[in-house]
Design an enzyme around this catalytic site. Structure first.
Site, short mmCIF file in Angstrom:
data_model
loop_
_atom_site.label_atom_id
_atom_site.label_comp_id
_atom_site.label_asym_id
_atom_site.label_seq_id
_atom_site.Cartn_x
_atom_site.Cartn_y
_atom_site.Cartn_z
N SER A 209 40.38 39.66 36.71
CA SER A 209 41.64 38.94 36.50
C SER A 209 41.74 38.49 35.05
O SER A 209 41.77 39.34 34.15
CB SER A 209 41.76 37.79 37.49
OG SER A 209 43.07 37.29 37.57
N GLU A 339 46.65 42.57 46.34
CA GLU A 339 46.69 41.65 45.21
C GLU A 339 47.36 40.31 45.52
O GLU A 339 46.97 39.64 46.44
CB GLU A 339 47.33 42.34 44.00
CG GLU A 339 46.42 43.40 43.37
CD GLU A 339 45.15 42.87 42.72
OE1 GLU A 339 45.01 41.64 42.59
OE2 GLU A 339 44.28 43.69 42.35
N HIS A 457 43.87 39.65 45.94
CA HIS A 457 43.25 39.31 44.67
C HIS A 457 41.96 38.52 44.90
O HIS A 457 41.95 37.56 45.66
CB HIS A 457 44.25 38.49 43.85
CG HIS A 457 43.97 38.41 42.40
ND1 HIS A 457 43.83 39.52 41.61
CD2 HIS A 457 43.81 37.34 41.56
CE1 HIS A 457 43.62 39.15 40.37
NE2 HIS A 457 43.59 37.84 40.30
#
Length: 551
Positions: A209, A339, A457
């Site tokens: 990230s 995600e 995510h």
């Protein structure tokens, strides 16, 4: 043969060290005492945690480039994690501005034997949107999974939020301090990792990230050249639709107003902010955002004006990759299947937020999905995005969730990684993946608190690191064991050789790199399967909406 035997003996000796006899390593700066920990599968390894790699960034060093740490005479106690950098935390004792620390983990004993065959090194940069998380072993980056592999692992902290990324566009605060922290950590690894059994000539920079965005910036930064040799880019990249500014003075002024500093003079404003307690920055964090912790990427890397300082970033990332102005090293990069579902659910479940987004989509979309604001082109893009993903219908949790999930996922993660892999593959080898596995544990559950929404995510991190707040350590009989073995095996094989196909796992992944003709990617699920065209239809839409600049 003799070297192989000695290496095996060295590893066996690590496993036999009693915890009452802590390991000590000697580097050029001084001696460090560590501890002995146990991996997921019961292997012993040495851990040196909370090592300062730079001077504490306090007083006149706040907002400034980091300074190298000085030497010490007493044995440094590195048996526990150091503090997190300032951020909202449940335990304030874990947070300090004296946070420029790193952790080193190795399966080799410090001493003469580790010089036989230095181990490949992975340096991991944590996620958190530039304002949260850390490299702590008991929180976000437990080493127990990767330490079943022959690797030296380093996890680092770097300054966060305004303390790490404030940029006024002036000499007092040119910006990018947090990125320069990372450079200092990489230099520390170059200079000292051999004392822990690591090979300074085989360093893989791995980020997730925000950490992945960092990694793609280090590949174009003049400060980072030669400090690493391979890169793993997980769920973010700097090649996005977002503009890269030369300063964020308005954000700095917002922080100053929140902390009661006068903003008439930039120099006096910065001096005032240097005197404020670091806890004030953490306590005011939520109020720095525009709406409901958005935009997710509030602080940005800046193309630094030249005041005679060493500049971390001197060119636009997308243009740099387009022109081939980056480190041509082996790359492994990808995304998760679903995600950013969490923000989509948050907006749609909250009636106030849902109505505000519904009624002011043209205004809020650029904030949420990271493109320029207050222009005719911006308004046109907002309308096209709504039409494409939300059918221009009134927003609701049942009708709009998938479309809003796609908007967050593509704008924040998928499209930047797509563009990064396509541009980088013109010049170097890129292994691309999609992580699709949905296990028992997740970073986001919906529609109830026990059902994972999907592969969202951070979920792939659960099989590379121990993350106690999210999941237990999986043992060899757990259903997640196979995914842990595949992920750690392929990732470490790539760190060693630049090719994940060299993994010592029960299947041969046959992972084909991206080519100019074929968007190859490995779908990582219970099975490993090669596929082509990762979310092609969606990313073609984004490519047309945000076309590349001409060379």
């Amino acid at each position: 043969m003799r070297c192989v035997v000695l290496l095996i003996l060295a590893i066996d000796l690590v496993q036999s060290i009693p915890e009452s006899d802590p390991p000590i390593v000697h580097i050029g700066l001084g001696s460090i005492k560590g501890s002995v920990l146990t991996s997921r599968l019961g292997n012993r390894f040495v851990a040196f945690r909370g090592i300062r790699y730079a001077e504490p960034p306090v007083g006149p060093l706040r907002f400034a480039a980091p300074q190298p740490i000085g030497s010490w005479t007493e044995i440094l106690d590195a048996t526990e994690d150091g503090p997190m950098c300032p951020q909202p935390a449940y335990n304030r004792s874990e947070v300090s501005e004296d946070c420029l620390r790193l952790n080193v983990y190795s399966r080799l004993i410090p001493g003469e034997l580790i010089r036989i065959r230095p181990q490949d090194v992975i340096v991991y940069m944590h996620p958190g949107g530039f304002y949260a998380f850390s490299g702590q072993s008991h929180n976000n980056a437990g080493p127990q999974y990767l330490m079943d592999q022959d690797i030296v692992l380093v996890t680092i902290n770097y300054r966060l939020g305004s303390l790490g990324f404030m940029s006024t566009g002036t000499r007092e605060c040119p910006g990018n301090a947090g990125f320069k922290d990372q450079v200092m950590a990489l230099k520390w690894v170059r200079d000292h990792i051999s004392s822990f059994g690591g090979n300074p000539n085989s360093v893989t920079l791995m980020g997730y990230s925000a950490g992945a965005l960092n990694t793609t910036l280090h590949m174009i930064s003049p400060m980072s050249r030669g400090l690493f040799h391979k890169a793993i880019v997980m769920s973010a990249a700097s090649t996005s639709q977002a503009t890269v500014p030369t300063e964020q003075i308005e954000l700095a002024r917002k922080q100053a107003i929140l902390l009661g500093c006068d903003i008439k003079s930039t120099q006096e404003m910065v001096e005032c902010l240097r005197r404020k307690p670091f806890s004030d920055f953490a306590d005011s964090l939520e109020h720095m955002f525009v709406i409901s912790w958005n935009p997710v990427l509030l602080w940005k890397a800046v193309i630094e004006p030249d005041f005679g300082q060493e500049r971390f970033l001197d060119q636009d990332p997308t243009e740099a990759y387009l022109k081939g102005n980056f480190m041509k090293i082996p790359l492994l990069a990808g995304i998760t299947k679903d995600e950013f579902a969490g923000p989509a659910v948050s907006f749609l479940r909250n009636e106030t937020l849902r109505n505000e987004l519904d009624e002011n989509f043209d205004t809020l979309a650029p904030i949420l999905f990271l493109y320029e604001r207050h222009t005719e082109e911006s308004i046109n893009r907002s309308r096209l995005l709504r039409e494409r993903f939300l059918d221009d219908e009134p927003l609701s949790i049942n009708r709009s969730l998938q479309g809003l999930n796609y908007l967050f996922a593509d704008s924040l993660i998928g499209f930047p990684v797509h563009r990064f892999t396509q541009l980088a593959a013109r010049y170097t080898t890129v292994y691309k993946y999609k992580f699709s596995y949905v296990g028992r544990y997740s970073f986001f559950y919906y529609p109830d608190e026990k059902t994972p929404y999907g592969a969202v995510h951070h979920d792939d991190l659960l099989y590379l690191f121990s993350i106690p707040p999210r999941a237990p350590i999986f043992n060899a009989t757990d259903p997640e064991d196979l995914i842990v073995r595949h992920m750690t095996g392929m990732w470490v094989a790539f760190a060693k050789t630049g090719d994940p196909n060299n993994a010592e796992i029960d299947v041969t992944p046959n992972w084909l790199p991206v080519t100019s003709e074929t968007d190859n990617y490995l779908n990582i699920d219970k099975n490993l399967t090669m596929e082509m065209g990762l979310l092609t239809d969606r990313f073609e839409f984004w490519d047309k909406l945000f076309p590349l600049p001409s060379k």
